[in-house]
Scaffold this motif. Structure first.
Motif, PDB file in Angstrom:
ATOM      1  N   TYR A 155       0.843  -1.183   0.000  1.00 12.00           N
ATOM      2  CA  TYR A 155       0.000   0.000   0.000  1.00 12.00           C
ATOM      3  C   TYR A 155       0.884   1.240   0.000  1.00 12.00           C
ATOM      4  CZ  TYR A 155      -3.787   3.134   1.455  1.00 12.00           C
ATOM      5  OH  TYR A 155      -4.723   4.135   1.527  1.00 12.00           O
ATOM      6  N   MET A 156       0.678   2.117  -0.967  1.00 13.41           N
ATOM      7  CA  MET A 156       1.477   3.341  -1.072  1.00 13.41           C
ATOM      8  C   MET A 156       0.922   4.417  -0.149  1.00 13.41           C
ATOM      9  SD  MET A 156       4.035   2.869  -3.041  1.00 13.41           S
ATOM     10  CE  MET A 156       4.607   4.555  -3.237  1.00 13.41           C
ATOM     11  N   GLU A 157       1.792   4.984   0.648  1.00 16.92           N
ATOM     12  CA  GLU A 157       1.396   6.039   1.576  1.00 16.92           C
ATOM     13  C   GLU A 157       1.911   7.404   1.162  1.00 16.92           C
ATOM     14  OE1 GLU A 157       2.757   4.631   5.370  1.00 16.92           O
ATOM     15  OE2 GLU A 157       1.057   3.259   5.557  1.00 16.92           O
ATOM     16  N   HIS A 158       2.612   7.467   0.012  1.00 10.04           N
ATOM     17  CA  HIS A 158       3.179   8.738  -0.429  1.00 10.04           C
ATOM     18  C   HIS A 158       3.293   8.738  -1.953  1.00 10.04           C
ATOM     19  CE1 HIS A 158       6.642   6.074  -0.420  1.00 10.04           C
ATOM     20  NE2 HIS A 158       7.269   6.946  -1.189  1.00 10.04           N
ATOM     21  N   GLY A 159       3.643   9.890  -2.494  1.00 10.64           N
ATOM     22  CA  GLY A 159       3.820  10.000  -3.941  1.00 10.64           C
ATOM     23  C   GLY A 159       2.511  10.144  -4.688  1.00 10.64           C
ATOM     24  N   SER A 160       2.605  10.121  -5.997  1.00 16.96           N
ATOM     25  CA  SER A 160       1.419  10.341  -6.830  1.00 16.96           C
ATOM     26  C   SER A 160       0.410   9.208  -6.737  1.00 16.96           C
ATOM     27  CB  SER A 160       1.841  10.542  -8.290  1.00 16.96           C
ATOM     28  OG  SER A 160       2.450   9.359  -8.783  1.00 16.96           O
TER      29      SER A 160
END
Length: 194
Positions: A155-160
């Motif tokens: 799960y991405m928590e930062h960036g685009s």
């Protein structure tokens, strides 16, 4: 210096003294949200904890003042803790923006591949975000093949792509001259994971 052929780049083992520059390159890659799921570069102990430091290298060239400047780095990590997989590693490559077009990533990956064989490893994997076409092409140019894609690995928590589950493309290379390539029984790699 106008072309990759004219640039003199030294690929040498990474030391703790290199880490401020290595960490800066890592953090800038992390900040893009396109290099890794992690958000903050660790301290030296955290960085080395799961890496095989006999397979950690930096690319360096002299800056205009004649001082060494790190352009990128490459490391390898064990793919797992089981002894049967002790000869299989995963690479990690980061290059500074200023090194674009100088052939740095390819030179570092070549050195890593060469040293991995010398140390008795037989396979190398790479996990790459599908959007990172440059990294996929780099690996394919070094005889890695795509063996699959994992979906929703993290799960991405930062960036685009913050707030999204992301997958990775898996690439593999059986190391030329290694035990699996020769069809012989392996000896434990010199940097065998615990």
């Amino acid at each position: 210096m106008t072309s990759a052929e004219n640039v003199v780049i030294d690929i040498r083992p990474m030391t703790e003294n290199d880490y401020p520059q290595v960490k800066d390159i890592l953090q800038k890659g992390m900040d893009t949200g396109e290099a890794t799921y992690e958000r903050v570069a660790p301290d030296w102990d955290g960085f080395t904890a799961h890496r095989i430091m006999d397979l950690a290298f930096v690319a360096e060239e002299k800056n205009v003042e004649g001082e060494p400047e790190i352009l990128g780095w490459v490391t390898a990590s064990p793919i797992g803790h089981r002894a049967v997989f002790s000869g299989v590693i995963e690479d990690s490559i980061y290059v500074a923006d200023r090194a674009a077009g100088k052939g740095v990533a390819g030179k570092m990956l070549d050195r890593l591949l060469e040293e991995a064989v010398k140390q008795g490893y037989w396979g190398m994997h790479s996990s790459v975000f599908p959007e990172n076409v440059g990294s996929i092409k780099l690996h394919e140019s070094r005889k890695f093949t795509q063996v699959g894609e994992f979906h929703k690995m993290g799960y991405m928590e930062h960036g685009s792509k913050a707030g999204q589950w992301r997958g990775v493309v898996m690439l593999e290379r059986i190391l030329d001259g290694g035990p699996a390539d020769r069809g012989v029984s392996p000896e434990s790699p010199s940097a065998s994971p615990a």
